[in-house]
Design an enzyme around this catalytic site. Structure first.
Site, PDB file in Angstrom:
ATOM      1  N   GLY A  64      29.940  41.104  52.790  1.00  0.00           N
ATOM      2  CA  GLY A  64      28.948  40.162  52.278  1.00  0.00           C
ATOM      3  C   GLY A  64      28.093  40.858  51.247  1.00  0.00           C
ATOM      4  N   CYS A  91      33.236  46.311  56.033  1.00  0.00           N
ATOM      5  CA  CYS A  91      32.126  46.555  55.119  1.00  0.00           C
ATOM      6  C   CYS A  91      30.811  46.067  55.731  1.00  0.00           C
ATOM      7  CB  CYS A  91      32.415  45.934  53.749  1.00  0.00           C
ATOM      8  SG  CYS A  91      31.260  46.508  52.501  1.00  0.00           S
ATOM      9  N   TYR A  92      30.250  44.975  55.206  1.00  0.00           N
ATOM     10  CA  TYR A  92      29.005  44.454  55.790  1.00  0.00           C
ATOM     11  C   TYR A  92      29.194  44.216  57.288  1.00  0.00           C
ATOM     12  CZ  TYR A  92      24.889  41.518  56.492  1.00  0.00           C
ATOM     13  OH  TYR A  92      23.706  41.008  56.936  1.00  0.00           O
ATOM     14  N   HIS A 178      37.581  48.046  52.210  1.00  0.00           N
ATOM     15  CA  HIS A 178      38.132  46.683  52.241  1.00  0.00           C
ATOM     16  C   HIS A 178      39.654  46.712  52.382  1.00  0.00           C
ATOM     17  CE1 HIS A 178      34.506  44.358  51.240  1.00  0.00           C
ATOM     18  NE2 HIS A 178      34.131  45.472  50.645  1.00  0.00           N
ATOM     19  N   GLU A 180      41.532  44.289  52.886  1.00  0.00           N
ATOM     20  CA  GLU A 180      42.131  43.059  52.352  1.00  0.00           C
ATOM     21  C   GLU A 180      42.397  43.136  50.857  1.00  0.00           C
ATOM     22  OE1 GLU A 180      39.015  43.551  53.050  1.00  0.00           O
ATOM     23  OE2 GLU A 180      37.635  42.309  51.888  1.00  0.00           O
ATOM     24  N   ASP A 236      49.018  19.484  44.521  1.00  0.00           N
ATOM     25  CA  ASP A 236      48.476  19.119  45.833  1.00  0.00           C
ATOM     26  C   ASP A 236      48.968  17.743  46.293  1.00  0.00           C
ATOM     27  OD1 ASP A 236      47.172  21.470  45.497  1.00  0.00           O
ATOM     28  OD2 ASP A 236      45.210  20.582  45.066  1.00  0.00           O
ATOM     29  N   LYS A 391      45.794  27.454  48.661  1.00  0.00           N
ATOM     30  CA  LYS A 391      46.667  27.012  47.574  1.00  0.00           C
ATOM     31  C   LYS A 391      48.034  27.718  47.602  1.00  0.00           C
ATOM     32  CE  LYS A 391      46.713  24.645  43.594  1.00  0.00           C
ATOM     33  NZ  LYS A 391      46.089  23.329  43.393  1.00  0.00           N
TER      34      LYS A 391
END
Ligand code: XMP
Length: 535
Positions: A64, A91-92, A178, A180, A236, A391
């Protein structure tokens, strides 16, 4: 498998990603799903009881933008540490759990931003695939300086004395970096160790399982009622329609309104794909004349959008009313009984829309320009088969369902179509000029292998004319502007550095092949301050 529904086995619940702001949580949730584990994002204001009620297999506290030492700083109910559910703070999230459990978080130096060397100093089940030293992606000003009781520090970096920690008894882990982010070497391995070895999640969230669970959910929701879907030609609505069609076949009717403001071949492709390939009941409304008539003489961008949106709704409503009556659900002119919908309307709502709507349970209906909105006096219920998906998952599902690549990988296109790229009056002639120029842009960008790398690439027709010279004569014609941007989510965008040889081909082909154009310009404005579209 129905991952959205909690089961008696706690390991089959989702991995919950607690959101502490910015876009960190979405990226983590996507990475978890890439490991074939279903994840959902929850607000940090959820209580420990709220989280426990979902029977999660694990909880990840995201990064964050704040410091845990700021007041106020987002926090989490410390009751989560007593739930017996594995927790990973990133992290945060790592700093927060360290502080809440009695450790110390402090400013140690300048912080670390970007690629940073990491040294593994202790044994941790998360690091089982890791070498002793590697590069990770960091983004922190504060650092954990004292670990809480029961915790061990397992890694360090130049400005993070505790770059990783865990409590072996409670399966609570924290990493300052991180995992990710793709720049973290072995980041994916770390997440997989947490998901598979610590949370014991089966890798069962696959595209096939998504389709199976959504097909079952749609069938259960709509029973034998008629279902309508407004197709726009975009990815979509196309994937939503294909998915619903797989579930209920002939109960689905798709409505495609050709506004005259579509791209080259778009209408043909919708026909080809949905009517001929999928055998979907398709109502193709050719309404270009009505749109051009309504837009005659209008130059104000907002007025244009309003006219298009309203006319779209009116046309959709006419078709919907006829269909609902025809399919025998309502007597002509009668309203549906309060407890029974007239039918269902498919919406291509995606997971980020659901998260942004705040509730996490009810998506706001997208504004009129996307799907034609809800006819006011017909009581439709919504079918949202993509509301749990990101997506990239929608695209993968689209491919699995057999939709053509051209539709699945199509760049976003605004609801009001070419109208927002025609500055000034929208006439059939000007739409034709822009459509021809746009087709060249798409063709050449594809040929250069850049179509998927660009968020959007298209042509714009301004409302001025300029002087040129062609052959022996003077010309006085329109310029065409090339707009190409890179972006992750359209909230911000950068103008794309297109190769000069591509620009040269675009310029030469557009001027030579599109009558009414004698000049090509390039838009080099980022967003902000520009928007992606010109209107
Ligand atoms: P702007 O121009 O605001 O656009 O930077 C951001 C993204 O949204 C798309 N866009 C629209 N999409 N209906 C839509 O469905 C609209 O009215 C609309 N206007 C803009 C635009 O193409 C870009 O991807």
């Amino acid at each position: 498998m129905s991952p959205a529904v909690p089961t008696d086995d706690p390991r089959e619940g989702p991995v919950l990603v607690v959101d502490f702001g910015a876009q960190y949580a979405q990226l983590i949730a996507r990475r978890v799903r890439e490991a074939h584990v279903y994840s959902e994002i929850v607000p940090h204001t959820a209580t420990a009881a709220d989280l426990a009620a979902r029977r999660p297999a694990g909880i990840i506290l995201s990064g964050g933008p704040k410091s845990v030492n700021e007041t106020p700083a987002p926090s989490i109910d410390p009751g989560i540490y007593d739930l017996g559910i594995p927790i990973l703070g990133i992290c945060y999230g790592a700093q927060l759990l360290a502080q809440q459990l009695g450790g110390v978080v402090d400013r140690t130096g300048r912080g670390e931003y970007g690629r940073t060397p990491l040294t593994v100093t202790g044994s941790s089940p998360l690091f089982s695939d890791w070498p002793v030293s590697c590069e990770v992606w960091m983004s922190h000003g504060d650092a954990i300086t004292v670990v809480p009781d029961g915790f061990v520090a397992t890694a360090t970096s130049p400005d993070a004395p505790v770059a990783a920690l865990h409590d072996p008894d409670r399966a609570i882990f924290g990493v300052q970096f991180h995992p990710e982010v793709v720049h973290t070497e072995h980041g994916r391995d770390l997440l997989e160790r947490f998901l598979y070895d610590i949370c014991h999640c089966p890798p069962s969230w696959t595209h096939t399982s998504i389709i199976e669970s959504q097909v079952a959910a749609v069938r259960a929701q709509v029973g034998s009622s008629p279902v309508l879907c407004a197709l726009s030609g975009g990815v979509d609505s196309a994937v939503a329609a294909a998915l619903v069609h797989k579930a209920i076949g002939g109960q689905l009717t798709c409505v495609y309104v050709d506004t005259g403001l579509m791209r080259t071949n778009e209408s043909e492709q919708v026909e080809e794909t949905f009517r001929r390939q999928f055998h979907i009941d398709l109502v193709h409304v050719k309404a270009a004349d009505r749109f051009f008539e309504a837009l005659a003489g209008v130059t104000d961008p907002e007025t244009k959008r309003k006219i298009i949106g309203e006319l779209f709704i009116r046309i959709f409503e006419e078709v919907a009313r006829d269909l609902v009556v025809e399919k025998g659900h309502l007597e002509d002119g009668a309203d549906a009984p309060d407890d029974e919908p007239a039918g269902y309307l498919v919406q291509g709502t995606l997971y980020p829309d659901v998260i942004e709507s705040g509730s996490g349970t009810a998506a706001t209906i997208k504004s009129h320009h996307n799907v034609g909105g809800l006819p006011e006096d017909l009581a439709f219920d919504l079918v949202e088969p993509l509301r749990l998906l990101f997506k990239d998952e929608v695209r993968a599902v689209g491919e699995e369902l057999g939709l053509p690549h051209e539709i699945v990988w199509r760049q976003p296109f605004p609801g009001p179509g070419l109208a927002v790229r025609i500055v000034g009056e929208v006439t059939p002639e000007r739409a034709e000029i822009l459509r021809a120029a746009d087709a060249i842009v798409v063709e050449e960008v594809r040929r250069a292998g850049l179509y998927r790398d660009l968020w959007q690439s298209f042509a714009v027709l301004p409302a001025v004319r300029t002087v040129g010279v062609m052959g022996d004569g003077r010309t006085y014609a329109y310029p065409v502007v090339i707009r190409a941007v890179t972006s992750d989510d359209a909230m911000t965008a950068d103008w794309a550095r297109l190769p000069y040889d591509l620009l040269e081909r675009l310029s030469s082909r557009i001027i030579n092949e599109v009558e009414g154009v004698n000049r090509v310009a390039l838009d080099i404005t980022s967003k902000p301050p520009g928007t992606i579209e010109w209107e």
